[in-house]
Design an enzyme around this catalytic site. Sequence first.
Site: not given
Length: 180
Positions: A138-140
């Site tokens: 989950p780079c967001h």
Amino acid sequence: MNDHRFAIFDTEIGRCGIAWARRGINAVQLPMSSEDKTRARIRQRYGNIAEALPPRDVQSAIEGIVELLAGKPNDLSEVVLDLDGVPEFNRGVYDIARTIPPGKTLTYGDIAKRLGGVELSRDVGQALGRNPCPIVVPCHRVLAAGGKPGGFSANGGVSTKLKMLAIEGAVVNHTPNLFD
């Protein structure tokens, strides 16, 4: 040798793609401006791989991604990734990012400190920009200093990142401007 396959599936943010091989998922493609462009982007990364019905484990990952993007707090920690060929530093960044629960965030600096020092923040950002499995990794959920959104390399850029964070109920220090 090429045992890669991929599938396209519907989510609340558009038609995503997922690619896999025998050992796990290799890529998640966030929606492009059209389904054809999403397909083309996957093939650009992996060559002319076949579209196929996903096996049970991949279908389970798809269902988890769909749930998460519909606002259900699925952390996707059970999804098996095959990150062969991904540099060790990047895998370390992705391992830390995968511990961030839905609706929560860390900064590039937080991850850098866990990997050895805040001076690695730019390297963390570069690793996240090359993340082959957004949503599952989950780079967001990784923000710039001060809780600002920072960059996002997916189609739609920061507005896509903010939309995904809003779905999860995360708090982001962001004042929209004319260019968002």
